[in-house]
Design a protein around this motif. Sequence first.
Motif, mmCIF file in Angstrom:
data_model
loop_
_atom_site.group_PDB
_atom_site.id
_atom_site.type_symbol
_atom_site.label_atom_id
_atom_site.label_comp_id
_atom_site.label_asym_id
_atom_site.label_seq_id
_atom_site.Cartn_x
_atom_site.Cartn_y
_atom_site.Cartn_z
ATOM 1 N N SER A 100 0.829 -1.214 0.000
ATOM 2 C CA SER A 100 0.000 0.000 0.000
ATOM 3 C C SER A 100 0.858 1.256 0.000
ATOM 4 C CB SER A 100 -0.932 -0.003 1.215
ATOM 5 O OG SER A 100 -1.831 -1.090 1.166
ATOM 6 N N ARG A 157 -15.691 -6.931 1.058
ATOM 7 C CA ARG A 157 -14.961 -5.696 1.354
ATOM 8 C C ARG A 157 -15.299 -4.681 0.271
ATOM 9 N NH1 ARG A 157 -10.064 -3.638 3.456
ATOM 10 N NH2 ARG A 157 -10.826 -4.546 5.421
ATOM 11 N N CYS A 158 -15.891 -3.582 0.683
ATOM 12 C CA CYS A 158 -16.208 -2.479 -0.224
ATOM 13 C C CYS A 158 -15.235 -1.336 0.043
ATOM 14 C CB CYS A 158 -17.644 -2.001 -0.026
ATOM 15 S SG CYS A 158 -18.875 -3.279 -0.334
ATOM 16 N N PHE A 159 -14.632 -0.828 -1.002
ATOM 17 C CA PHE A 159 -13.650 0.250 -0.864
ATOM 18 C C PHE A 159 -14.325 1.561 -1.251
ATOM 19 C CE2 PHE A 159 -9.673 2.394 -0.838
ATOM 20 C CZ PHE A 159 -8.762 1.545 -0.223
ATOM 21 N N SER A 182 -15.379 -3.492 -5.098
ATOM 22 C CA SER A 182 -15.845 -4.446 -4.088
ATOM 23 C C SER A 182 -15.262 -5.817 -4.396
ATOM 24 C CB SER A 182 -17.377 -4.542 -4.089
ATOM 25 O OG SER A 182 -17.965 -3.286 -3.826
ATOM 26 N N THR A 192 -19.695 4.732 6.123
ATOM 27 C CA THR A 192 -18.525 5.583 5.903
ATOM 28 C C THR A 192 -18.803 7.014 6.335
ATOM 29 O OG1 THR A 192 -17.970 4.198 4.000
ATOM 30 C CG2 THR A 192 -16.802 6.286 4.195
ATOM 31 N N MET A 224 -11.829 7.891 2.987
ATOM 32 C CA MET A 224 -11.407 6.604 2.430
ATOM 33 C C MET A 224 -11.653 5.530 3.478
ATOM 34 S SD MET A 224 -7.639 5.298 1.111
ATOM 35 C CE MET A 224 -6.884 5.477 2.742
ATOM 36 N N GLY A 273 -12.438 0.977 4.065
ATOM 37 C CA GLY A 273 -12.782 -0.364 3.633
ATOM 38 C C GLY A 273 -13.894 -0.849 4.545
ATOM 39 N N PRO A 296 -7.486 0.849 5.035
ATOM 40 C CA PRO A 296 -7.631 -0.387 4.261
ATOM 41 C C PRO A 296 -6.438 -0.605 3.332
ATOM 42 C CG PRO A 296 -8.996 1.341 3.313
ATOM 43 C CD PRO A 296 -8.419 1.901 4.582
ATOM 44 N N LEU A 323 -4.394 -1.838 -0.027
ATOM 45 C CA LEU A 323 -4.684 -1.690 -1.458
ATOM 46 C C LEU A 323 -4.433 -2.960 -2.253
ATOM 47 C CD1 LEU A 323 -3.082 1.822 -2.142
ATOM 48 C CD2 LEU A 323 -5.446 1.305 -1.569
ATOM 49 N N ILE A 370 -7.633 -5.414 -2.913
ATOM 50 C CA ILE A 370 -8.710 -4.802 -3.699
ATOM 51 C C ILE A 370 -8.237 -4.472 -5.113
ATOM 52 C CG2 ILE A 370 -8.285 -2.402 -2.987
ATOM 53 C CD1 ILE A 370 -11.746 -4.053 -3.259
ATOM 54 N N ILE A 401 -6.862 1.761 -7.664
ATOM 55 C CA ILE A 401 -7.469 2.393 -6.490
ATOM 56 C C ILE A 401 -6.620 3.563 -5.998
ATOM 57 C CG2 ILE A 401 -8.302 2.016 -4.144
ATOM 58 C CD1 ILE A 401 -9.898 0.551 -6.318
#
Length: 472
Positions: free
Chosen positions: A179, A354-356, A365, A402, A409, A411, A430, A432, A435, A443
């Motif tokens: 990341s 997991r939704c970013f 996702s 969120t 930002m 996750g 979260p 990277l 995802i 991302i």
Amino acid sequence: MSLDKSGSILSFGWEEWVALPQLGLPAIQAKVDTGAKTSALHAYDIEVFGASAKPKVRFMVHPVPGREDIVFACSAEIKDRRDVTSSNGESENRYVIETNLLVNGHRWPIEITLSNRATMSNRMLLGRQALKDHISIVATERFLQPELSYDVYHSKRVRETAPERALRVAVLSREDNYSTRRLVEEGEKRGHVVEVIDTTRCYMALNALAPEVHYDGKRLARYDAVIPRIGASITSYGTAVVRQFETIGTFCVNSSQGITASRDKLHAHQLMARHKIGMPNTAFAASPKDTNSIVGLVGTAPLIVKLLESTQGKGVVLAETKKAAESVIDAFRGLKANFLVQNFVKEAAGEDIRCFVIGGKVVASMRRTGAEGDFRSNLHRGGTAEAVRISKAERDVVLRATKAFGLHMAGVDLLRASDGPKVLEVNSSPGLEGIEGASGKNIAGTLYEMIEARVRPAPVRKRGKAAGKSAG
């Protein structure tokens, strides 16, 4: 249209309205001074950044005299550094940049030195090097070219026409992982300068006039944005550092308050409950006498017992029976550990999603499946991931979660239960790798798009009577 292309002559008085579009300054009153060789622009907090082979300079500008609340951050490549003697005989070593001057549709490049002109009635001085052959000077007149207005700084146009510029970005991270490397790589690819800062080596000067962040014995520079990647073990100190950057006025991708709330699992679940966000039934108690009651509040076995400080699936236990749950709870209490008890969503079958989220949008996702025999789906524990489409209901609950934490930002992990999506966790740092690998999306690039949009100048509210078209 360039000056040379038009072929027409411009007449300048001793004072004119000009624009510097490459710096994002649409209206400035400039004094025309043929006695000065080089032009000068009001600038303060002047700092050099970037590679030594091609250094850049970042500086702040108050374009409107008397309005210190109207502030613009500008950056440009350094062309030179030279000694300049002012009209009062004082010599100053100044940075020199090159940028376009725009007057009445005519545009041409000029050199500008950067100097603090806060005491001057004009924020800019036009020297003779900037006055091309197509310009005639009428020293007894002023504003011979069309007049502009400071009102532009109160309109949306100031944001919409702001140029793309090199940003100075700090990544608060102690780890050289995927990341962190991606954030540096993507930022530099977009022309920004990205510096990785070890959060624990930062310390803070706390005072009302000039709060600062120091690092290894030196004051840290002014950053356009900070990307916090605070490890769970240093949450308290890390959020204090983020809070200090917020005090200075730096845009932080995630706020100290949002990070703190997301890291405290009890606080996080209370926050989600307050915002009526679906989650597994959860209970918490401090007294060992409440073991039976706490289990009863959550439901029947199997149950999940989760340490408040757990990360990446560590400290999370599945108790298959009520007796097993009571034993785990007693064991955790014997260790004086804080924990939550949750009902186990059987229909999720060892999978979660997991939704970013970046800038209020779900950008990717993935469905994570636990390793053979493991109810936890964390990729760090051998789980696998694949891209997945989410429903409108799932998207809505992710965005509400969120927003509840105030994160730019995040996750968001959720389970697909029979009675609707259940949020397991909102992660403020979260990773990277999973995802990006599962979705095939850039991302990190999307994150920088959000940062670039957020640091663009915003219109400033007018104060009292609007400024006139000229300062007199």
